[in-house]
Write an enzyme that holds these catalytic residues in place. Structure first.
Site, PDB file in Angstrom:
ATOM      1  N   LYS A  38     -17.555  10.688  48.025  1.00 43.30           N
ATOM      2  CA  LYS A  38     -17.552   9.894  46.795  1.00 43.30           C
ATOM      3  C   LYS A  38     -16.170   9.315  46.505  1.00 43.30           C
ATOM      4  O   LYS A  38     -15.700   9.308  45.378  1.00 43.30           O
ATOM      5  CB  LYS A  38     -18.014  10.754  45.624  1.00 43.30           C
ATOM      6  CG  LYS A  38     -19.455  11.208  45.754  1.00 43.30           C
ATOM      7  CD  LYS A  38     -19.798  12.267  44.722  1.00 43.30           C
ATOM      8  CE  LYS A  38     -21.223  12.727  44.810  1.00 43.30           C
ATOM      9  NZ  LYS A  38     -21.645  13.218  46.094  1.00 43.30           N
ATOM     10  N   CYS A  39     -15.550   8.799  47.522  1.00 44.57           N
ATOM     11  CA  CYS A  39     -14.177   8.301  47.450  1.00 44.57           C
ATOM     12  C   CYS A  39     -14.178   6.787  47.604  1.00 44.57           C
ATOM     13  O   CYS A  39     -15.075   6.225  48.219  1.00 44.57           O
ATOM     14  CB  CYS A  39     -13.374   8.957  48.579  1.00 44.57           C
ATOM     15  SG  CYS A  39     -11.678   8.410  48.765  1.00 44.57           S
ATOM     16  N   ARG A  40     -13.191   6.121  47.074  1.00 43.54           N
ATOM     17  CA  ARG A  40     -13.118   4.668  47.252  1.00 43.54           C
ATOM     18  C   ARG A  40     -12.900   4.298  48.710  1.00 43.54           C
ATOM     19  O   ARG A  40     -13.053   3.154  49.104  1.00 43.54           O
ATOM     20  CB  ARG A  40     -12.054   4.067  46.358  1.00 43.54           C
ATOM     21  CG  ARG A  40     -10.632   4.435  46.744  1.00 43.54           C
ATOM     22  CD  ARG A  40      -9.646   3.847  45.775  1.00 43.54           C
ATOM     23  NE  ARG A  40      -9.832   2.417  45.721  1.00 43.54           N
ATOM     24  CZ  ARG A  40      -8.915   1.524  45.967  1.00 43.54           C
ATOM     25  NH1 ARG A  40      -7.710   1.926  46.270  1.00 43.54           N
ATOM     26  NH2 ARG A  40      -9.164   0.246  45.896  1.00 43.54           N
TER      27      ARG A  40
ATOM     28  N   THR B 247     -14.659   5.924  51.144  1.00 41.46           N
ATOM     29  CA  THR B 247     -15.836   6.429  51.855  1.00 41.46           C
ATOM     30  C   THR B 247     -16.410   5.402  52.826  1.00 41.46           C
ATOM     31  O   THR B 247     -16.959   5.767  53.864  1.00 41.46           O
ATOM     32  CB  THR B 247     -16.903   6.927  50.848  1.00 41.46           C
ATOM     33  OG1 THR B 247     -16.323   7.992  50.077  1.00 41.46           O
ATOM     34  CG2 THR B 247     -18.136   7.460  51.539  1.00 41.46           C
TER      35      THR B 247
END
Length: 185
Positions: free
Chosen positions: A34-36, A38
Site C-alpha cells: 500500500k505504498c506510493r 507499489t
C-alpha cells in the site's frame, strides 16, 4: 561474513538459505502493498521476466515499518502481489529493515553499500525526505533504509554492488543488471 551465510523465511514458514541463489545476480527489495511505490512490482516483474533465464532473481521482502503500508503477513502480501501485479519472483515473510528487530540479511546489506543522499532537485525525493523528517527522522541517520522499495543489487559472486533508493529509475537499475550479466558470461 557473506550473503550466503544468511537464512530467510518464506511465507509458509520454510527457512531458506541464501545459498539457494549462489551464482545468481540478486535484486533484493523491501516491499509494501500500500505504498506510493507499489507500482514498482510491475517493473520488478518485467525485469525478472526479461533476465531470469540469464541468471537474475528478484527477491521481495514485505515490510510494514513505513506508514503501516504492509499490514498483512508475508503470505497475504505474496497473494496480493500475484493477484494484482502478476508477481512470480520469490516473496518472503514480512520483516523489519531498521531498528532492533532488523532482519539480519538487511542489516548486512545496508552496511555493505552506502545510501545515496536525497537529491534536493527532485520533487519526489524532497517530499519523501520531508515525510521522513516529520515521521521517521531516525531513518535518515546512517545507513538505515529510508523507505519501501529500496533495492540492493548483488553480483553472482555474492558481492553487494549497489543500493538503489525507491525513487531511482528502473532504467538505471537495468543498466547495472545488463553490465553484471555481461561480466557473468
Amino acid at each position: 561474513m557473506s550473503i550466503y551465510n544468511y537464512l530467510v523465511k518464506k511465507p509458509n514458514g520454510e527457512i531458506l538459505s541464501m545459498q539457494t541463489y549462489r551464482d545468481k545476480i540478486m535484486l533484493i527489495v523491501n516491499t509494501a502493498s500500500k505504498c506510493r511505490f507499489t507500482y514498482q512490482f510491475e517493473e520488478l516483474q518485467k525485469l525478472y521476466n526479461r533476465y531470469q533465464s540469464k541468471g537474475l532473481v528478484v527477491l521481495g521482502f514485505p515490510c510494514n515499518q513505513f506508514a503501516n503500508q504492509n499490514p498483512e503477513d508475508g503470505g497475504d502480501s505474496s497473494d496480493f502481489c500475484q493477484r494484482n501485479y502478476g508477481v512470480t519472483f520469490p516473496m518472503f515473510e514480512k520483516i523489519e529493515v531498521n531498528g532492533e528487530k532488523t532482519e539480519p540479511l538487511f542489516n548486512y546489506l545496508k552496511h555493505e553499500v552506502p545510501y545515496r543522499e536525497f537529491n534536493d532537485q527532485s520533487i519526489e525525493e524532497k517530499v519523501l525526505k520531508m515525510k521522513l523528517e516529520e515521521e521517521y527522522p531516525e531513518y535518515l541517520i546512517g545507513n538505515n533504509i529510508r523507505w519501501n522499495f529500496t533495492k540492493f543489487l548483488v553480483s553472482s559472486t555474492g558481492k553487494v554492488l549497489n543500493r538503489f533508493e525507491p525513487t531511482e529509475s528502473i532504467v538505471d537499475i537495468e543498466k547495472e543488471i545488463d553490465h553484471q550479466l555481461a561480466i557473468k558470461k
